[in-house]
Design a protein around this motif. Structure first.
Motif, PDB file in Angstrom:
ATOM      1  N   TRP A 236       0.796  -1.226   0.000  1.00  0.00           N
ATOM      2  CA  TRP A 236       0.000   0.000   0.000  1.00  0.00           C
ATOM      3  C   TRP A 236       0.831   1.280   0.000  1.00  0.00           C
ATOM      4  CZ3 TRP A 236      -5.403   0.827   0.289  1.00  0.00           C
ATOM      5  CH2 TRP A 236      -6.155  -0.351   0.170  1.00  0.00           C
ATOM      6  N   LYS A 239      -0.228   4.232  -2.212  1.00  0.00           N
ATOM      7  CA  LYS A 239      -1.631   4.650  -2.240  1.00  0.00           C
ATOM      8  C   LYS A 239      -1.820   6.003  -1.555  1.00  0.00           C
ATOM      9  CE  LYS A 239      -3.092   0.481  -3.710  1.00  0.00           C
ATOM     10  NZ  LYS A 239      -3.771   0.205  -4.985  1.00  0.00           N
ATOM     11  N   SER A 364      -9.865   6.180  -7.120  1.00  0.00           N
ATOM     12  CA  SER A 364      -8.826   6.288  -8.152  1.00  0.00           C
ATOM     13  C   SER A 364      -8.080   4.980  -8.396  1.00  0.00           C
ATOM     14  CB  SER A 364      -7.813   7.363  -7.750  1.00  0.00           C
ATOM     15  OG  SER A 364      -7.183   7.027  -6.519  1.00  0.00           O
ATOM     16  N   ASP A 365      -8.329   3.964  -7.580  1.00  0.00           N
ATOM     17  CA  ASP A 365      -7.628   2.684  -7.711  1.00  0.00           C
ATOM     18  C   ASP A 365      -8.401   1.808  -8.696  1.00  0.00           C
ATOM     19  OD1 ASP A 365      -6.328   0.263  -7.443  1.00  0.00           O
ATOM     20  OD2 ASP A 365      -6.196   0.349  -5.259  1.00  0.00           O
TER      21      ASP A 365
END
Length: 392
Positions: A236, A239, A364-365
């Motif tokens: 992560w 992110k 947005s992922d």
């Protein structure tokens, strides 16, 4: 402690820092008082909220400077907020950004704007001009303001807020930074069949013969927790709003959720013995505690203990899903999240869950959204993170 009568809504709001044990107790329990009776609200356990917010119990206080505020009107608290300087977050982001969190309030402009003004003044005194939030008290815990989904079933570690709070935050000059999406996946005999992995690949077979899986072991949970923490931080790290989880945070989390866990709840995927992906599902505490109130009676605690011991859960949440950074951009790396979810589903046949919540997922992922939306076309909850530049 009750909501204010309608004719008092224009009375003066006084925002004061939390400095006493009594005010800390009010701060921790405030949502179940001000939101009582609102459609869709189910009170979390006070015990759970203390884990999040008490300086003696929350590990975030080891690396963050935090100040709580309560909004008062007519002698009663009507809102709360936290100002947070997370030094681990600032170190990772390489940018000085203050955070606000634990924002809960009767959704009235005077209350919400007064709370936000209090934290803004607190940050200005520290020469911090960019704010982000809400988080409680970290991006690794409850995150965002609920925008949609107030009438959906409550879920563990997913905050609830009334309609209107989002608009009031934006009216105070905060712009949407990211939406956080949650998806409800109803489980039935055809769920696994509907979720096809390309080529019908299976772990440990054919081209994936070098790939193995590990279960959760309560005897080895401390060691596994450290592996999970390192893999989570690696997966992560790129992110939005990510903050590296510290070893003491993982230890605290494991101690808190250990009574809920079973071996089927965790999948660790190894390639040639090295961890490359993981997924964890957590039973929904609201299933067994939602009807007991924030502070159960002795009989209520007995009911909770029985329900926990007999695993009387109906739903669960996928709380961790990630792939090692070294696998990014590879064909296997693109398949690993799907393979991990499929593996959880296979193991889940032994569990009583009727549905699981996938989330949250950053809007947005696109990779994770495509995975979730291959199963569920649309999110059933939306939370929101905001930013504000105090110099503009």
């Amino acid at each position: 402690m009750q909501c204010e009568a309608p004719n008092s809504q224009y009375a003066e709001v006084d925002v004061r820092p939390v400095n006493t044990r009594g005010d800390l107790r009010r701060f921790i329990t405030l949502p179940r008082h001000i939101y009582k009776g609102m459609e869709g609200f189910v009170s979390p356990l006070d015990m759970e909220q203390r884990h999040l917010l008490s300086p003696k119990e929350s590990p975030v206080f080891r690396h963050a400077e935090i100040q709580y505020f309560l909004a008062w009107r007519d002698g009663r608290p009507v809102g709360r907020i936290a100002a947070i300087v997370d030094h681990k977050a600032i170190e990772h982001w390489q940018e000085v950004i203050g955070q606000f969190g634990a924002l809960d309030a009767i959704p009235e402009k005077g209350i919400v704007s007064s709370l936000l003004q209090a934290v803004e003044d607190w940050f200005r005194k520290r020469q911090i001009s960019k704010l982000r939030g809400p988080v409680t008290l970290s991006g690794n815990a409850e995150t965002g303001t609920m925008v949609e989904g107030q009438l959906s079933a409550p879920m563990i570690a997913i905050p609830w807020h009334p309609k209107g709070l989002d608009a009031l935050i934006r009216e105070s000059g905060y712009e949407t930074a990211q939406n956080l999406l949650s998806y409800r996946l109803d489980l039935d005999s055809n769920t696994e069949e509907r979720f096809k992995v390309p080529g019908n690949l299976r772990l440990g077979q054919g081209r994936l013969s070098s790939i193995t899986t590990r279960d959760l072991s309560k005897k080895e949970i401390t060691t596994q927790g450290e592996v999970l923490r390192k893999l989570y931080n690696d997966a992560w790290s790129h992110k939005y709003n990510f903050v590296p989880m510290q070893d003491y945070e993982m230890t605290a989390m494991i101690e808190q959720i250990k009574p809920l866990l079973r071996p089927e709840h965790y999948v660790q995927i190894d390639q040639n013995g090295e961890p490359v992906a993981m997924a964890m599902v957590l039973p929904n505490l609201y299933d067994i505690a939602g009807d007991l109130g924030g502070s159960p009676s002795p009989l209520g605690w007995m009911r909770l203990g029985y329900r926990l011991a007999t695993h009387k859960f109906r739903s669960a949440r996928v709380i961790l899903l990630g792939v090692s950074s070294k696998m990014r951009g590879t064909m296997l790396g693109s398949l690993l999240p799907s393979l991990a979810i499929v593996e959880l589903m296979r193991r889940g046949h032994t569990l009583p869950y009727r549905w699981v919540e996938l989330g949250w997922v950053l809007e947005s992922d696109t990779g994770m959204r495509n995975l979730a939306e291959s199963l569920v076309p649309h999110p059933h909850k939306t939370h929101r993170l905001y930013e504000k530049n105090l110099l503009s």
